[in-house]
Design a protein around this motif. Structure first.
Motif, mmCIF file in Angstrom:
data_model
loop_
_atom_site.group_PDB
_atom_site.id
_atom_site.type_symbol
_atom_site.label_atom_id
_atom_site.label_comp_id
_atom_site.label_asym_id
_atom_site.label_seq_id
_atom_site.Cartn_x
_atom_site.Cartn_y
_atom_site.Cartn_z
ATOM 1 N N VAL A 1 -9.583 7.729 20.401
ATOM 2 C CA VAL A 1 -8.861 7.134 19.271
ATOM 3 C C VAL A 1 -9.207 5.656 19.161
ATOM 4 O O VAL A 1 -9.455 5.140 18.059
ATOM 5 C CB VAL A 1 -7.338 7.343 19.426
ATOM 6 C CG1 VAL A 1 -6.565 6.448 18.457
ATOM 7 C CG2 VAL A 1 -6.974 8.805 19.188
ATOM 8 N N ASP A 2 -9.248 4.961 20.281
ATOM 9 C CA ASP A 2 -9.640 3.551 20.285
ATOM 10 C C ASP A 2 -11.018 3.380 19.645
ATOM 11 O O ASP A 2 -11.220 2.519 18.776
ATOM 12 C CB ASP A 2 -9.648 3.031 21.732
ATOM 13 C CG ASP A 2 -10.393 1.719 21.898
ATOM 14 O OD1 ASP A 2 -10.255 0.833 21.030
ATOM 15 O OD2 ASP A 2 -11.117 1.583 22.902
ATOM 16 N N MET B 1 -1.474 11.190 23.654
ATOM 17 C CA MET B 1 -2.292 10.112 24.202
ATOM 18 C C MET B 1 -1.563 9.416 25.352
ATOM 19 O O MET B 1 -0.347 9.269 25.328
ATOM 20 C CB MET B 1 -2.586 9.066 23.116
ATOM 21 C CG MET B 1 -3.475 9.534 22.000
ATOM 22 S SD MET B 1 -3.408 8.377 20.597
ATOM 23 C CE MET B 1 -4.019 6.863 21.349
ATOM 24 N N PHE C 1 -10.903 3.994 15.854
ATOM 25 C CA PHE C 1 -10.285 2.893 15.116
ATOM 26 C C PHE C 1 -11.296 1.805 14.749
ATOM 27 O O PHE C 1 -11.161 1.127 13.739
ATOM 28 C CB PHE C 1 -9.186 2.243 15.961
ATOM 29 C CG PHE C 1 -7.864 2.948 15.919
ATOM 30 C CD1 PHE C 1 -7.544 3.842 14.911
ATOM 31 C CD2 PHE C 1 -6.904 2.690 16.890
ATOM 32 C CE1 PHE C 1 -6.319 4.480 14.881
ATOM 33 C CE2 PHE C 1 -5.675 3.307 16.862
ATOM 34 C CZ PHE C 1 -5.372 4.209 15.857
ATOM 35 N N ALA D 1 -0.058 5.667 23.155
ATOM 36 C CA ALA D 1 -0.055 5.807 21.700
ATOM 37 C C ALA D 1 -0.281 4.441 21.062
ATOM 38 O O ALA D 1 0.030 3.397 21.641
ATOM 39 C CB ALA D 1 1.260 6.415 21.229
ATOM 40 N N SER D 2 -0.805 4.448 19.875
ATOM 41 C CA SER D 2 -1.282 3.217 19.238
ATOM 42 C C SER D 2 -0.242 2.103 19.137
ATOM 43 O O SER D 2 -0.575 0.934 19.349
ATOM 44 C CB SER D 2 -1.837 3.547 17.855
ATOM 45 O OG SER D 2 -2.885 4.501 17.969
ATOM 46 N N SER E 1 -6.871 8.747 24.285
ATOM 47 C CA SER E 1 -6.697 7.318 24.021
ATOM 48 C C SER E 1 -8.043 6.635 23.826
ATOM 49 O O SER E 1 -8.208 5.794 22.921
ATOM 50 C CB SER E 1 -5.929 6.657 25.170
ATOM 51 O OG SER E 1 -4.597 7.100 25.218
ATOM 52 N N GLN F 1 -4.829 8.195 13.861
ATOM 53 C CA GLN F 1 -4.648 8.739 15.201
ATOM 54 C C GLN F 1 -4.492 10.248 15.137
ATOM 55 O O GLN F 1 -5.121 10.985 15.908
ATOM 56 C CB GLN F 1 -3.414 8.101 15.848
ATOM 57 C CG GLN F 1 -3.033 8.689 17.207
ATOM 58 C CD GLN F 1 -1.773 8.059 17.777
ATOM 59 O OE1 GLN F 1 -1.709 6.849 17.966
ATOM 60 N NE2 GLN F 1 -0.755 8.875 18.048
#
Length: 674
Positions: free
Chosen positions: A553-554, A585, A557, A588-589, A550, A570
């Motif tokens: 990915v953050d 994650m 982004f 998740a987004s 997580s 992602q």
């Protein structure tokens, strides 16, 4: 206007929530927003030269009434949402953004702040600090922009307020509207306490029998214990479908286009201010400083975490095959087999511990640790709060009021998921001064019957300690100005007090005193306690990997050009990491509220681990003293960090406490990954 919204008359200065109705908020908002705008005009229209008192100090009180109103409103919107409050949120958000743009980008105010800043070296330390922060924040808000760039910045901020509100409400809709009846033939493996919780969840929604909801305190133990693999899959997919358009709210709750637009607007905002991307903009004032430093830290931990996760995956897959299931280990299998592996390797069953982890006993443990560390006493007070099961305490030290503490511990329909700490009122010394009114909110499973004892899982107990660690930051705050009070610190420093407090939960000295059987009063048996602690890191590879996924990915982004398809991006990041398919994650987004419900943790979810590096080293300071409640170390922690708020840069506060920067060794050791 209902005066109770800003002039609180309840016990110990609390709001009288029983005297507040939803229809009171809109007219009060009009009046208080107008009052804040008038106060702002009085500052910028002052013909006298700018001084600290008539500009910076005046800014500290300009929004006092509006802030009190909004603290009541947003508390209620989070703990007990309803259609009326959601509509008010949608109305307030763009108007507050417009007001924020107008004030923080006002060239008249910016000129006055710069004038005060020119002579700020002569100011006392805290006055100098808030002047420095005012200049920094206005610059980062776009006060130096002109023309089309200035207009565009205001448009972005207004649109962002709408989008982040929409994102939050979409997730809440999916969580609130999902209810799955569970039949008797689907209950195999579920412990009695979980069955009682599922029955209570049904009763709370006016249903008979047992149901599953998306409350984390229900779904995590369900995934750990349910032998019905097909039902585990259904529940896991419902949990991860929040915000995708495939959840209970349907396409109306689809957060994918919302999140993509948020990312695009953040990127544009950063570039308007001269930054390459949002990550560069966001990290500039943080301890980390830049994204490369974050990736270096996370990368060190990732290698150890994923190696451990792969080892565990082999064991869990073998157990899956032993049960006659062919194929790979799936995400809805991991917790179930990890629980079995924990039982096998550590002779530990979490259900054995639950009767010793009564909520009342654990709240007592939280308060006892605060007493032994900081000499704080807690006295329950009766107050009309927003729900009958919400409680309040007067916090004192040697008879002197330190704060008011409010605990809202149980899940309810309409309550935002997760756990958090907020303040109805911040500590400061303006005029007669005021102490903090601090609120801890959790989503623990309520008892089946009112008045019956409530029990926590080990993860719940850790959450209880974590959120109270945040509360100590407010309770012990001792600064002059509200803008630097309590948790008003760098985002990657704010989790230090909360994660540090978790360490005391694991101490035998604390468990032996407070973890007692709810019926017999007997202490948690020493062998069971030791097995509990030993099993604490049994699934550390999974827990660390899902968190790091997580966080990375953050960060991805917000670096470079923002993705149009967030799920594709992602997937690319997770594939590049070599992330195990069975470990998705943590967030998740489409329901990653930390990142998309506001800017606080955007490009900043890493901050939990950044702070963990420090909290492991901070607890080591107590261990090195030979006493985990060492008065001198606790006093130094309070004097250098907990009482100081944001009165100095985070690194300066840390060095005052520990006299050196920490490394990752203590973190890896604490997680069992060394």
């Amino acid at each position: 206007m209902n005066s109770e919204l800003t002039c609180w008359t309840g016990p110990e200065g609390l709001p009288r929530f029983d005297l507040i109705a939803d229809e009171d908020f809109a007219p009060a908002f009009e009046l208080e927003l107008a009052a804040a705008e008038a106060a702002h005009e009085a500052i910028v229209g002052n013909p006298a030269p700018a001084t600290f008192d008539n500009t910076i100090a005046a800014m500290e009180t300009a929004e006092q009434g509006l802030n009190r109103l909004l603290s009541v409103f947003y508390t209620l919107a989070g703990v007990d949402s309803n259609p009326a409050r959601q509509a008010l949120q949608r109305d307030f958000a763009p108007r507050l953004a417009a007001y924020g743009s107008k004030t923080s980008m006002d060239p008249r105010l910016f000129a006055r702040v710069k004038q005060v800043a020119e002579g700020m070296d002569a100011l006392p330390p805290q006055d100098r600090r808030i002047t420095e922060l005012a200049l920094r924040d206005m610059t980062r808000a776009g006060a130096g922009l002109t023309g089309e760039a200035r207009d565009r910045m205001a448009q972005i901020r207004s649109r962002m307020a709408v989008l982040t509100t929409e994102f939050t409400q979409n997730v809440l809709t999916d969580e609130r509207d999902f209810v799955l009846p569970v039949s008797e033939d689907q209950l195999k493996g579920l412990p009695d306490w979980l069955l009682r919780a599922m029955r209570a969840a049904a009763a709370e929604r006016g249903r008979s029998g047992l149901v599953m909801t998306l409350n984390r305190s229900l779904i995590v133990p369900f995934l750990e214990h349910a032998e019905d693999r097909a039902l585990r899959e259904v529940m896991f997919k419902a949990w991860t479908a929040r915000g995708t358009g495939n959840g209970a709210g349907g396409e109306d709750s689809n957060n994918l286009p919302v999140a993509a637009e948020i990312l695009a607007l953040r990127h544009e905002r950063a570039q308007l201010l001269g930054y390459a991307d949002f990550a560069e903009y966001k990290l500039a004032p943080e301890m980390a400083g830049k994204a490369d430093n974050v990736e270096a830290l996370l990368g060190q931990v990732w290698q150890a975490a994923v190696a451990r996760a792969r080892e565990d995956e082999e064991k869990l897959t073998a157990m899956l095959h032993e049960d006659g299931v062919n194929g790979p280990l799936e995400a809805w299998d991991w917790r179930f087999y990890a629980q079995r592996l924990r039982q096998r390797e550590h002779d530990f069953d979490a259900s054995q511990v639950k009767p010793y982890l009564g909520l009342e006993a654990m709240v007592g443990a939280v308060f006892d640790v605060a007493k032994r560390l900081y000499d704080l006493d807690f006295t329950a007070i009766e107050a009309p709060l927003w729900a009958p099961d919400v409680r309040a305490w007067r916090v004192t030290r040697a008879g002197r009021l330190m704060a008011i503490f409010v605990g809202d511990y149980f899940a309810r329909p309409g309550k935002r998921s997760g756990a958090w700490c907020s303040s109805l009122q911040k500590q400061h010394k303006i005029g007669a001064g005021q102490r903090a009114i601090v609120v801890n909110v959790c989503n623990f499973t309520p008892p089946e019957q009112p008045g019956a004892p409530a029990f926590l899982s080990w993860d719940d107990a850790r959450t209880l300690f974590h959120e109270f660690g945040h509360a100590t930051h407010h309770i012990l705050s001792d600064v002059d100005w509200p803008s630097i009070s309590g948790t008003s610190v760098a985002q990657d420093f704010v989790e230090l007090p909360s994660q540090l407090y978790e360490h005391w939960l694991e101490q035998p000295e604390v468990l032996d005193r407070h973890a007692r059987h709810f019926q017999t009063g007997e202490a948690l048996p020493a062998d069971l306690r030791d097995r509990l602690i030993a099993a604490g890191n049994a699934d550390a590879g999974f827990a660390t990997t899902e968190y790091l996924e997580s966080a990375l990915v953050d960060l991805a982004f917000h670096r470079g050009t923002p993705p149009r398809d967030i799920m594709a991006r992602q997937g690319e990041v997770l594939e590049s990491l070599g992330a195990p398919a069975a470990i998705p994650m943590r967030h998740a987004s489409p329901h990653f509220a930390h990142v998309f419900a506001g800017d606080s943790y955007a490009s900043g979810y890493y901050s939990y681990m950044w702070s963990e590096v420090m909290d492991a080293d901070a607890f080591a300071a107590f261990e090195e003293s030979g006493n985990i409640f060492d008065p001198a170390t606790a006093r130094r922690l309070e004097e250098t960090i907990l009482s100081r708020g944001g009165s100095a840069p985070a690194e300066e506060l840390w060095l005052a406490f520990r006299e050196r920067m920490p490394g990752v060794d203590a973190l890896l050791k604490g997680r069992g990954l060394a």
